[in-house]
Design an enzyme around this catalytic site. Structure first.
Site, PDB file in Angstrom:
ATOM      1  N   HIS A   1       0.928  -1.396  -0.135  1.00 57.11           N
ATOM      2  CA  HIS A   1      -0.182  -0.081  -0.008  1.00 57.11           C
ATOM      3  C   HIS A   1       0.941   1.310  -0.154  1.00 57.11           C
ATOM      4  O   HIS A   1       0.501   2.322   0.521  1.00 57.11           O
ATOM      5  CB  HIS A   1      -1.145  -0.023   1.180  1.00 57.11           C
ATOM      6  CG  HIS A   1      -2.041  -1.113   1.004  1.00 57.11           C
ATOM      7  ND1 HIS A   1      -2.731  -1.723   2.136  1.00 57.11           N
ATOM      8  CD2 HIS A   1      -2.551  -1.742  -0.259  1.00 57.11           C
ATOM      9  CE1 HIS A   1      -3.414  -2.474   1.772  1.00 57.11           C
ATOM     10  NE2 HIS A   1      -3.428  -2.751   0.343  1.00 57.11           N
TER      11      HIS A   1
ATOM     12  N   CYS B   1       4.575  16.999 -12.223  1.00 54.50           N
ATOM     13  CA  CYS B   1       5.970  17.313 -12.733  1.00 54.50           C
ATOM     14  C   CYS B   1       6.790  16.025 -12.077  1.00 54.50           C
ATOM     15  O   CYS B   1       7.796  15.836 -12.659  1.00 54.50           O
ATOM     16  CB  CYS B   1       6.813  18.345 -12.572  1.00 54.50           C
ATOM     17  SG  CYS B   1       7.186  18.550 -10.965  1.00 54.50           S
TER      18      CYS B   1
HETATM   19  P1  NAD Z   1      -6.744  -3.822  10.548  1.00 53.69           P
HETATM   20  O1  NAD Z   1      -6.873  -2.715  11.316  1.00 53.69           O
HETATM   21  O2  NAD Z   1      -7.981  -4.160   9.828  1.00 53.69           O
HETATM   22  O3  NAD Z   1      -6.548  -5.125  11.626  1.00 53.69           O
HETATM   23  C1  NAD Z   1      -5.334  -5.171  12.399  1.00 53.69           C
HETATM   24  C2  NAD Z   1      -5.289  -6.498  13.184  1.00 53.69           C
HETATM   25  O4  NAD Z   1      -4.253  -6.603  13.960  1.00 53.69           O
HETATM   26  C3  NAD Z   1      -6.467  -6.634  14.028  1.00 53.69           C
HETATM   27  O5  NAD Z   1      -7.269  -8.083  13.709  1.00 53.69           O
HETATM   28  C4  NAD Z   1      -6.142  -6.811  15.550  1.00 53.69           C
HETATM   29  O6  NAD Z   1      -6.696  -7.681  16.104  1.00 53.69           O
HETATM   30  C5  NAD Z   1      -4.449  -6.998  15.106  1.00 53.69           C
HETATM   31  N1  NAD Z   1      -3.578  -6.458  16.249  1.00 53.69           N
HETATM   32  C6  NAD Z   1      -3.537  -5.064  16.673  1.00 53.69           C
HETATM   33  N2  NAD Z   1      -2.593  -5.120  17.231  1.00 53.69           N
HETATM   34  C7  NAD Z   1      -1.953  -6.195  17.460  1.00 53.69           C
HETATM   35  C8  NAD Z   1      -0.625  -6.873  18.110  1.00 53.69           C
HETATM   36  N3  NAD Z   1      -0.124  -5.872  18.979  1.00 53.69           N
HETATM   37  N4  NAD Z   1      -0.441  -7.995  18.252  1.00 53.69           N
HETATM   38  C9  NAD Z   1      -1.140  -8.817  17.417  1.00 53.69           C
HETATM   39  N5  NAD Z   1      -2.403  -8.619  16.399  1.00 53.69           N
HETATM   40  C10 NAD Z   1      -2.558  -7.353  16.643  1.00 53.69           C
HETATM   41  O7  NAD Z   1      -5.286  -3.539   9.777  1.00 53.69           O
HETATM   42  P2  NAD Z   1      -4.908  -4.288   8.235  1.00 53.69           P
HETATM   43  O8  NAD Z   1      -5.397  -5.583   8.126  1.00 53.69           O
HETATM   44  O9  NAD Z   1      -3.596  -3.922   7.950  1.00 53.69           O
HETATM   45  O10 NAD Z   1      -5.734  -3.461   7.306  1.00 53.69           O
HETATM   46  C11 NAD Z   1      -5.809  -2.100   7.423  1.00 53.69           C
HETATM   47  C12 NAD Z   1      -5.322  -1.077   6.147  1.00 53.69           C
HETATM   48  O11 NAD Z   1      -4.911   0.183   6.716  1.00 53.69           O
HETATM   49  C13 NAD Z   1      -3.938  -1.593   5.740  1.00 53.69           C
HETATM   50  O12 NAD Z   1      -4.276  -1.644   4.325  1.00 53.69           O
HETATM   51  C14 NAD Z   1      -2.910  -0.734   6.188  1.00 53.69           C
HETATM   52  O13 NAD Z   1      -2.461  -0.232   4.918  1.00 53.69           O
HETATM   53  C15 NAD Z   1      -3.687   0.569   6.452  1.00 53.69           C
HETATM   54  N6  NAD Z   1      -3.049   1.033   7.967  1.00 53.69           N
HETATM   55  C16 NAD Z   1      -1.477   1.174   8.160  1.00 53.69           C
HETATM   56  C17 NAD Z   1      -1.203   1.329   9.074  1.00 53.69           C
HETATM   57  C18 NAD Z   1       0.249   1.316   9.404  1.00 53.69           C
HETATM   58  O14 NAD Z   1       1.091   1.847   8.304  1.00 53.69           O
HETATM   59  N7  NAD Z   1       0.897   1.424  10.755  1.00 53.69           N
HETATM   60  C19 NAD Z   1      -1.804   1.788  10.689  1.00 53.69           C
HETATM   61  C20 NAD Z   1      -3.297   1.577  10.144  1.00 53.69           C
HETATM   62  C21 NAD Z   1      -3.755   1.320   9.019  1.00 53.69           C
END
Ligand code: NAD
Length: 247
Positions: free
Chosen positions: A126, A137
């Site tokens: 992503h 540009c």
């Molecule tokens: P999501 O928020 O849909 O899911 C996150 C998952 O991680 C949840 O199921 C949760 O239970 C689990 N989780 C959270 N903390 C955890 C931990 N410490 N240990 C184990 N599991 C944990 O996130 P996704 O599936 O990545 O999809 C969200 C979209 O949002 C992605 O496309 C991403 O690009 C973007 N995003 C990116 C960031 C980042 O760059 N850090 C942050 C937020 C969202």
């Protein structure tokens, strides 16, 4: 009892890592929550906070085109974490790569923390907040330029609008990243899925290319792939990765 099960899973994970030499990690926002970056779908995640528009709407291509000012207000406020540092999960993955065991980190994250931890083969499905381009540009801008801009960032060379190299909802994934991801996952003997709800497509569908020996899922909440996992841990990535012994 639950603790015994956890320890047993960690032992099986360590044994499997010792037996594998082509590991791929497929991760999401949950990898960085322990670095202080909220995910989207946990109870304290961005999707459960209240905004004028739902976050999926704001970070979509059509919203960005219609209302760049509102997009950037949300983006700068909620999606940029300048002080975040890699945590134990990022660091262990970088160590596993250095040892030659791990071949790639495939990430849905846009925060750049895997590279900061030292990982080299990071396939960013992503994109990244650290790369930004003028839409007219193509001049490149770093994250600081975005943060310091007032309202919508404007190119200092041509006056065009600067857009983050981040895949917004409704936008397609980069073809080169996609084919490298498919190659890495299909050649892997172990796939570790961690910190992702597997709700965002087409990214989540890429794990179907895995046909290796061990499918590992480490996630706090249940995922659609739990029942297919050879090793399943419901818990924090930090607690699991701090127990991975690398020798
Ligand atoms: P999501 O928020 O849909 O899911 C996150 C998952 O991680 C949840 O199921 C949760 O239970 C689990 N989780 C959270 N903390 C955890 C931990 N410490 N240990 C184990 N599991 C944990 O996130 P996704 O599936 O990545 O999809 C969200 C979209 O949002 C992605 O496309 C991403 O690009 C973007 N995003 C990116 C960031 C980042 O760059 N850090 C942050 C937020 C969202």
């Amino acid at each position: 009892m639950a603790n015994e099960r956890f320890e047993e899973s960690i032992k099986r994970l360590n044994d499997a890592i010792a037996a594998c030499d082509s590991i791929v990690f497929f991760g999401g926002a949950g990898v960085s929550t322990e670095s202080g970056i909220p995910d989207f779908r946990s109870v304290d995640g961005l999707y459960n906070q209240k905004y004028k528009y739902p976050p999926e709407t704001i970070i979509s291509h059509s919203f960005y085109m219609r209302n760049p000012s509102e997009f950037y207000r949300f983006y700068k406020d909620k999606m940029l974490y300048l002080d975040a540092k890699p945590n134990v999960t990022h660091e262990k993955l970088a160590e596993l790569e250095k040892m030659g065991k791990l071949k790639a980190v495939v990430t849905q994250n846009i925060d750049g923390l895997h590279q900061l931890a030292g990982s080299k083969e990071v396939l960013e499905l992503h994109g990244s907040v650290h790369r930004n381009y003028c839409t007219r540009c193509r001049k490149f801008f770093d994250l600081k330029y975005i943060v310091q801009s007032e309202d919508v960032p404007i190119c200092d060379a041509c006056g065009g609008t600067v857009k983050p190299d981040v895949v917004l909802y409704e936008e397609g994934l980069d073809q080169d990243i996609l084919s490298r991801t498919v190659a890495r996952i299909s050649q892997a003997d172990m796939l570790i899925i961690g910190g992702t709800s597997l709700a965002v497509y087409p990214a989540a569908g890429l794990i179907d290319y895995f046909s290796g020996k061990y499918l590992v899922v480490v996630n706090m909440a249940p995922t659609p792939r739990d029942q297919h996992a050879d090793i399943l841990v419901h818990g924090k990535l930090g607690e699991v990765f701090s127990k991975i012994t690398i020798s």
